[in-house]
Design a protein around this motif. Structure first.
Motif, mmCIF file in Angstrom:
data_model
loop_
_atom_site.group_PDB
_atom_site.id
_atom_site.type_symbol
_atom_site.label_atom_id
_atom_site.label_comp_id
_atom_site.label_asym_id
_atom_site.label_seq_id
_atom_site.Cartn_x
_atom_site.Cartn_y
_atom_site.Cartn_z
ATOM 1 N N ASP A 75 0.824 -1.212 0.000
ATOM 2 C CA ASP A 75 0.000 0.000 0.000
ATOM 3 C C ASP A 75 0.859 1.263 0.000
ATOM 4 N N ARG A 76 2.069 1.184 0.541
ATOM 5 C CA ARG A 76 2.984 2.323 0.534
ATOM 6 C C ARG A 76 3.734 2.444 -0.795
ATOM 7 N N GLY A 77 3.569 1.482 -1.694
ATOM 8 C CA GLY A 77 4.162 1.603 -3.022
ATOM 9 C C GLY A 77 5.287 0.646 -3.333
ATOM 10 N N VAL A 78 5.660 -0.243 -2.428
ATOM 11 C CA VAL A 78 6.754 -1.180 -2.688
ATOM 12 C C VAL A 78 6.308 -2.201 -3.727
ATOM 13 N N ARG A 79 7.127 -2.341 -4.785
ATOM 14 C CA ARG A 79 6.754 -3.244 -5.868
ATOM 15 C C ARG A 79 7.770 -4.342 -6.138
ATOM 16 N N TYR A 80 8.899 -4.332 -5.480
ATOM 17 C CA TYR A 80 9.708 -5.547 -5.405
ATOM 18 C C TYR A 80 10.380 -5.597 -4.045
ATOM 19 N N ILE A 81 10.697 -6.812 -3.612
ATOM 20 C CA ILE A 81 11.423 -7.002 -2.359
ATOM 21 C C ILE A 81 12.584 -7.954 -2.610
ATOM 22 N N THR A 82 13.799 -7.476 -2.315
ATOM 23 C CA THR A 82 14.986 -8.324 -2.285
ATOM 24 C C THR A 82 14.923 -9.095 -0.976
ATOM 25 N N LEU A 83 14.808 -10.393 -1.037
ATOM 26 C CA LEU A 83 14.416 -11.173 0.125
ATOM 27 C C LEU A 83 15.375 -11.008 1.310
ATOM 28 N N ALA A 84 16.672 -10.961 1.049
ATOM 29 C CA ALA A 84 17.669 -10.748 2.103
ATOM 30 C C ALA A 84 18.790 -9.894 1.537
ATOM 31 N N HIS A 85 19.717 -9.469 2.417
ATOM 32 C CA HIS A 85 20.840 -8.663 1.931
ATOM 33 C C HIS A 85 22.153 -9.287 2.389
#
Length: 403
Positions: free
Chosen positions: A160-170
């Motif tokens: 809802d805040r606009g995040v459209r991809y997530i890198t699962l870990a760093h």
């Protein structure tokens, strides 16, 4: 803020005199014209972390920054994914949620300050409408799933805040997945919660990003996802043997076979073998630094100074000078391996402490990339795919899968 040497203060870079080679000749008029006409999508720019560290108006010329509005327009950049990066340390101390929301706030503030120059982007279907009037569009990519904590409902919150991809870990294992950088493997792939995260991302239409994660975690995420996945900023391990942070041929083929895309970065740490070796060594060294400091504190002794460690490491490991051909070679290899429809760009601008290949040092330099592709015989239609067409197609497929 994300960096190839993520704990190195950016201010140290000029002072330590990293090698700088002459830039290649200016791009041709044809390359500049195509840059302005094509839709250029860069899936990884680390401006938000810099904005929260020290605010600078990116709607005007921002000296020392690799992304701002004037540079974007000069280079033809249309869609700039803003990286919402949180560190393993912020995950450990419970501040990742706050940090992520502050960075999202900073991107929203930038767009509100300059509504004629920037617009937030939440769907690939809105690109043509929103970029009218020379706007630069700002979708969000979350680098490291740490802000999710252990609550699956936070995926909806950040969507809802606009995040459209997530890198699962760093740089370290989190609650979701193992990291490519860590020697120890907490989950040997995804955690049980991580499997739920992938399914919920599919349901919502958030792209699953396998950059940074271990091979086992990437393999599992690709297999579990019901829609294509992406590698938002991963070069090919073919050029940097032993550097797990870069993607293997096997995993790249799996991404392509399921319709996804591999986005090539411009940082020397990814595309230069010496840079990659130094980066891997740095992560191991910093992990050992933290381990020793924990032992010192437990023994009631003073901890080692972090700033001194960073300065000494940077002085001993200057970034190699790397020609633009290193990126072009990556693209050539990717096209031959997985096909023209599965290759894109994820620069890592403002995220690698200025350690970039010659000729690709800011977002104004995309014409140089196009010029290099043209010189290697790529046709306009295929260049347009690499510049952004492929990523937008994959994003649309993931959005459709959610519907």
């Amino acid at each position: 803020m994300h960096r190839t040497l993520p704990f190195l203060l950016l201010a140290l870079v000029p002072a330590l005199g990293f090698a700088q080679s002459p830039s290649p000749p200016a791009a041709s008029d044809a390359a500049r014209a195509l840059a302005q006409d094509a839709v250029i999508v860069d899936t990884h720019i680390d401006a938000p972390g810099m904005l929260t560290d020290r605010w600078m108006d990116l709607g005007v010329d921002a000296p020392g920054r690799e992304f701002d509005y004037p540079k974007s327009r000069a280079g033809g950049l249309d869609v700039a994914f803003m990286s919402i990066y949180t560190s393993a340390k912020q995950d450990d101390d419970g501040t990742a949620w706050q940090a992520a929301n502050e960075m999202i706030d900073s991107v929203e503030a930038l767009a509100q300050r300059h509504p004629d120059r920037f617009a937030l982007l939440r769907s690939p279907g809105d690109v043509d409408r929103l970029r009218a009037g020379n706007r630069v569009l700002l979708p969000l990519g979350m680098e490291n799933g740490a802000p999710l904590g252990d609550d699956l409902a936070n995926l909806q919150f950040f969507f809802d805040r606009g995040v459209r991809y997530i890198t699962l870990a760093h740089s370290a294992a989190n609650r979701i997945a193992d990291s490519s950088y860590a020697a120890e493997r907490r989950w040997n792939g995804l955690s049980p919660f991580g499997r739920e995260v992938v399914a919920e991302m599919n349901r919502l239409g958030i792209m699953v990003d396998v950059s940074h994660v271990s091979d086992e975690a990437a393999r599992e995420a690709i297999a579990l996802s019901t829609v294509p996945v992406i590698a938002s900023h991963s070069a090919f391990r073919h050029f940097t043997p032993g550097f797990e942070r870069n993607i293997s041929d096997e995993l790249a083929k799996s991404i392509a076979d399921r319709g996804g895309v591999v986005q090539i970065p411009f940082g020397t740490a990814f595309v230069d073998p010496q840079g990659a070796a130094d980066t891997q060594a740095h992560f191991r060294a910093i992990n050992e630094f933290h381990r020793k400091n924990a032992e010192l504190r437990a023994a009631g002794k003073p901890a080692q100074d972090r700033a001194a460690f960073d300065a000494a490491w940077a002085e001993a490991h200057p970034a190699p000078s790397t020609p633009i051909d290193a990126v072009l070679d990556q693209i050539d290899y990717a096209v031959q391996l997985i096909g023209i429809d599965h290759v894109g760009i994820g620069s890592d601008f403002d995220g690698v402490g200025g350690e970039l290949v010659d000729g690709l040092r800011t977002v104004a330099d995309f014409p140089n990339l196009i010029d290099g592709l043209q010189a290697r015989g790529y046709q306009e239609a295929d260049i347009r795919k690499i510049l952004g067409g492929n990523l937008l197609r994959v994003w649309a497929a993931i959005e459709a899968g959610a519907r």
